[in-house]
Design a protein around this motif. Sequence first.
Motif, PDB file in Angstrom:
ATOM      1  N   GLN A   2       2.587   4.668  -1.081  1.00  0.00           N
ATOM      2  CA  GLN A   2       1.948   4.412  -2.361  1.00  0.00           C
ATOM      3  C   GLN A   2       2.780   3.431  -3.205  1.00  0.00           C
ATOM      4  OE1 GLN A   2       1.225   7.822  -4.877  1.00  0.00           O
ATOM      5  NE2 GLN A   2       0.130   6.602  -6.385  1.00  0.00           N
ATOM      6  N   TRP A   3       4.099   3.612  -3.217  1.00  0.00           N
ATOM      7  CA  TRP A   3       4.963   2.709  -3.977  1.00  0.00           C
ATOM      8  C   TRP A   3       4.851   1.284  -3.430  1.00  0.00           C
ATOM      9  CZ3 TRP A   3       7.045   1.792  -8.324  1.00  0.00           C
ATOM     10  CH2 TRP A   3       8.056   0.840  -8.454  1.00  0.00           C
ATOM     11  N   ARG A   4       4.874   1.137  -2.119  1.00  0.00           N
ATOM     12  CA  ARG A   4       4.750  -0.194  -1.507  1.00  0.00           C
ATOM     13  C   ARG A   4       3.399  -0.825  -1.836  1.00  0.00           C
ATOM     14  NH1 ARG A   4       7.713   1.164   4.228  1.00  0.00           N
ATOM     15  NH2 ARG A   4       9.822   0.840   3.442  1.00  0.00           N
ATOM     16  N   PHE A   5       2.365  -0.011  -1.880  1.00  0.00           N
ATOM     17  CA  PHE A   5       1.039  -0.511  -2.252  1.00  0.00           C
ATOM     18  C   PHE A   5       1.056  -1.046  -3.681  1.00  0.00           C
ATOM     19  CE2 PHE A   5      -3.206   0.217  -4.068  1.00  0.00           C
ATOM     20  CZ  PHE A   5      -3.949  -0.638  -3.257  1.00  0.00           C
ATOM     21  N   HIS A   6       1.635  -0.265  -4.611  1.00  0.00           N
ATOM     22  CA  HIS A   6       1.731  -0.715  -6.001  1.00  0.00           C
ATOM     23  C   HIS A   6       2.514  -2.025  -6.091  1.00  0.00           C
ATOM     24  CE1 HIS A   6      -0.244   2.499  -8.104  1.00  0.00           C
ATOM     25  NE2 HIS A   6       0.565   3.424  -7.613  1.00  0.00           N
ATOM     26  N   CYS A   7       3.610  -2.131  -5.351  1.00  0.00           N
ATOM     27  CA  CYS A   7       4.415  -3.365  -5.373  1.00  0.00           C
ATOM     28  C   CYS A   7       3.631  -4.545  -4.820  1.00  0.00           C
ATOM     29  CB  CYS A   7       5.710  -3.160  -4.576  1.00  0.00           C
ATOM     30  SG  CYS A   7       6.850  -1.996  -5.343  1.00  0.00           S
ATOM     31  N   ALA A   8       2.890  -4.312  -3.735  1.00  0.00           N
ATOM     32  CA  ALA A   8       2.085  -5.389  -3.145  1.00  0.00           C
ATOM     33  C   ALA A   8       1.008  -5.856  -4.119  1.00  0.00           C
ATOM     34  CB  ALA A   8       1.452  -4.927  -1.835  1.00  0.00           C
ATOM     35  N   VAL A   9       0.334  -4.916  -4.769  1.00  0.00           N
ATOM     36  CA  VAL A   9      -0.696  -5.274  -5.750  1.00  0.00           C
ATOM     37  C   VAL A   9      -0.075  -6.078  -6.887  1.00  0.00           C
ATOM     38  CG1 VAL A   9      -2.274  -4.333  -7.495  1.00  0.00           C
ATOM     39  CG2 VAL A   9      -2.252  -3.385  -5.181  1.00  0.00           C
ATOM     40  N   HIS A  10       1.071  -5.637  -7.369  1.00  0.00           N
ATOM     41  CA  HIS A  10       1.762  -6.361  -8.449  1.00  0.00           C
ATOM     42  C   HIS A  10       2.057  -7.799  -8.029  1.00  0.00           C
ATOM     43  CE1 HIS A  10       4.479  -7.155 -11.776  1.00  0.00           C
ATOM     44  NE2 HIS A  10       5.326  -7.632 -10.882  1.00  0.00           N
ATOM     45  N   ASN A  11       2.618  -7.966  -6.833  1.00  0.00           N
ATOM     46  CA  ASN A  11       2.978  -9.310  -6.362  1.00  0.00           C
ATOM     47  C   ASN A  11       1.739 -10.180  -6.128  1.00  0.00           C
ATOM     48  OD1 ASN A  11       5.733  -8.882  -6.474  1.00  0.00           O
ATOM     49  ND2 ASN A  11       5.812  -8.045  -4.417  1.00  0.00           N
ATOM     50  N   LEU A  12       0.669  -9.593  -5.586  1.00  0.00           N
ATOM     51  CA  LEU A  12      -0.560 -10.358  -5.369  1.00  0.00           C
ATOM     52  C   LEU A  12      -1.192 -10.796  -6.693  1.00  0.00           C
ATOM     53  CD1 LEU A  12      -2.080  -8.386  -2.378  1.00  0.00           C
ATOM     54  CD2 LEU A  12      -1.199 -10.732  -2.344  1.00  0.00           C
ATOM     55  N   LEU A  13      -1.157  -9.918  -7.697  1.00  0.00           N
ATOM     56  CA  LEU A  13      -1.667 -10.290  -9.015  1.00  0.00           C
ATOM     57  C   LEU A  13      -0.856 -11.435  -9.615  1.00  0.00           C
ATOM     58  CD1 LEU A  13      -2.537  -6.843 -10.628  1.00  0.00           C
ATOM     59  CD2 LEU A  13      -4.116  -8.727 -10.203  1.00  0.00           C
ATOM     60  N   LYS A  14       0.454 -11.372  -9.472  1.00  0.00           N
ATOM     61  CA  LYS A  14       1.303 -12.460  -9.979  1.00  0.00           C
ATOM     62  C   LYS A  14       0.973 -13.766  -9.280  1.00  0.00           C
ATOM     63  CE  LYS A  14       5.167 -10.730 -12.276  1.00  0.00           C
ATOM     64  NZ  LYS A  14       5.319 -11.296 -13.565  1.00  0.00           N
ATOM     65  N   LEU A  15       0.828 -13.710  -7.965  1.00  0.00           N
ATOM     66  CA  LEU A  15       0.516 -14.910  -7.194  1.00  0.00           C
ATOM     67  C   LEU A  15      -0.841 -15.473  -7.612  1.00  0.00           C
ATOM     68  CD1 LEU A  15       1.358 -16.808  -4.892  1.00  0.00           C
ATOM     69  CD2 LEU A  15       0.216 -15.250  -3.324  1.00  0.00           C
ATOM     70  N   HIS A  16      -1.831 -14.599  -7.746  1.00  0.00           N
ATOM     71  CA  HIS A  16      -3.177 -15.034  -8.144  1.00  0.00           C
ATOM     72  C   HIS A  16      -3.160 -15.688  -9.524  1.00  0.00           C
ATOM     73  CE1 HIS A  16      -7.480 -15.059  -8.793  1.00  0.00           C
ATOM     74  NE2 HIS A  16      -7.290 -14.366  -9.903  1.00  0.00           N
ATOM     75  N   ARG A  17      -2.483 -15.038 -10.475  1.00  0.00           N
ATOM     76  CA  ARG A  17      -2.458 -15.569 -11.845  1.00  0.00           C
ATOM     77  C   ARG A  17      -1.683 -16.886 -11.945  1.00  0.00           C
ATOM     78  NH1 ARG A  17      -1.401  -9.622 -14.165  1.00  0.00           N
ATOM     79  NH2 ARG A  17      -3.560  -8.970 -14.284  1.00  0.00           N
ATOM     80  N   ALA A  18      -0.768 -17.107 -11.007  1.00  0.00           N
ATOM     81  CA  ALA A  18       0.021 -18.339 -11.039  1.00  0.00           C
ATOM     82  C   ALA A  18      -0.671 -19.489 -10.302  1.00  0.00           C
ATOM     83  CB  ALA A  18       1.388 -18.087 -10.408  1.00  0.00           C
ATOM     84  N   GLY A  19      -1.810 -19.241  -9.666  1.00  0.00           N
ATOM     85  CA  GLY A  19      -2.524 -20.333  -8.993  1.00  0.00           C
ATOM     86  C   GLY A  19      -2.861 -20.059  -7.560  1.00  0.00           C
ATOM     87  N   GLY A  20      -2.554 -18.885  -7.071  1.00  0.00           N
ATOM     88  CA  GLY A  20      -2.962 -18.499  -5.724  1.00  0.00           C
ATOM     89  C   GLY A  20      -2.118 -19.100  -4.624  1.00  0.00           C
ATOM     90  N   LEU A  21      -2.654 -19.032  -3.433  1.00  0.00           N
ATOM     91  CA  LEU A  21      -1.931 -19.475  -2.254  1.00  0.00           C
ATOM     92  C   LEU A  21      -1.721 -20.981  -2.221  1.00  0.00           C
ATOM     93  CD1 LEU A  21      -3.454 -17.176   0.512  1.00  0.00           C
ATOM     94  CD2 LEU A  21      -1.216 -17.016  -0.574  1.00  0.00           C
ATOM     95  N   GLY A  22      -2.451 -21.728  -3.028  1.00  0.00           N
ATOM     96  CA  GLY A  22      -2.235 -23.162  -3.103  1.00  0.00           C
ATOM     97  C   GLY A  22      -0.811 -23.519  -3.499  1.00  0.00           C
ATOM     98  N   LEU A  23      -0.140 -22.593  -4.175  1.00  0.00           N
ATOM     99  CA  LEU A  23       1.242 -22.831  -4.572  1.00  0.00           C
ATOM    100  C   LEU A  23       2.191 -22.763  -3.383  1.00  0.00           C
ATOM    101  CD1 LEU A  23       1.350 -20.625  -7.793  1.00  0.00           C
ATOM    102  CD2 LEU A  23       1.238 -23.103  -7.659  1.00  0.00           C
ATOM    103  N   THR A  24       1.796 -22.075  -2.327  1.00  0.00           N
ATOM    104  CA  THR A  24       2.705 -21.869  -1.201  1.00  0.00           C
ATOM    105  C   THR A  24       2.563 -22.926  -0.124  1.00  0.00           C
ATOM    106  OG1 THR A  24       1.134 -20.440  -0.043  1.00  0.00           O
ATOM    107  CG2 THR A  24       2.684 -19.378  -1.563  1.00  0.00           C
ATOM    108  N   GLN A  25       1.544 -23.762  -0.198  1.00  0.00           N
ATOM    109  CA  GLN A  25       1.327 -24.760   0.826  1.00  0.00           C
ATOM    110  C   GLN A  25       1.971 -26.081   0.421  1.00  0.00           C
ATOM    111  OE1 GLN A  25      -2.893 -24.749   1.104  1.00  0.00           O
ATOM    112  NE2 GLN A  25      -3.002 -22.687   1.922  1.00  0.00           N
TER     113      GLN A  25
END
Length: 157
Positions: A132-155
Amino acid sequence: MAPDCPQLAGALDQLDENLAVIDARLPADATMSADAGYLSVENIARTAAHGLDAHIATGRQKHSDPPPLSPRGRIPTDATPRQRMARKLKTKKGRAVYARRKVIVEPVFGQMQTVQDAKQLLLRGEPAARAQWRFHCAVHNLLKLHRAGGLGLTQPA
C-alpha cells in the motif's frame, strides 16, 4: 531510543543497493538530513561509513525561537558525537542543509495526506502495508510527472 532510529541502517543499505543497480556513486559532498528520531552515535558513524555528511537534529526548536548563534572557535576534543552534531547544525552551512529537508521531504507527506487521503495505512500485515505504501508513492510520483508535462519530459528532444 526512538522507533525511527533502527530504520536508518536498512535505508542506507537500500541506498547502496539502488546505486549499485544503476552503477552510480554518491558525490563526495553528499549530505543527509534527518529528524531527531534518527539520532544515535551508531547512526552518525553509519552515515559517515556510507559516504554521507549527516545532519541529524538533536532536539526540537520552536518556530518562535531565534536561530542559534553560529559557534566560534575549535570544537572541544572531549565533545560527544551528539554535541558535535548540535554544533554542526548551529553553523550557517548546517542550518542551510537541514532547512532543505523542509522543502524536499516534508511536502511529500503533506501532499500524500491531502491528495490521496494517505494519513494511515489501511491494510494489515507488513507485506500488505508495504504494498500500500509503495502504491501511494507511485501515485504521488505519477501525479508529479503528469503535472510537470508527462512522459514528454523524459524523451530526448
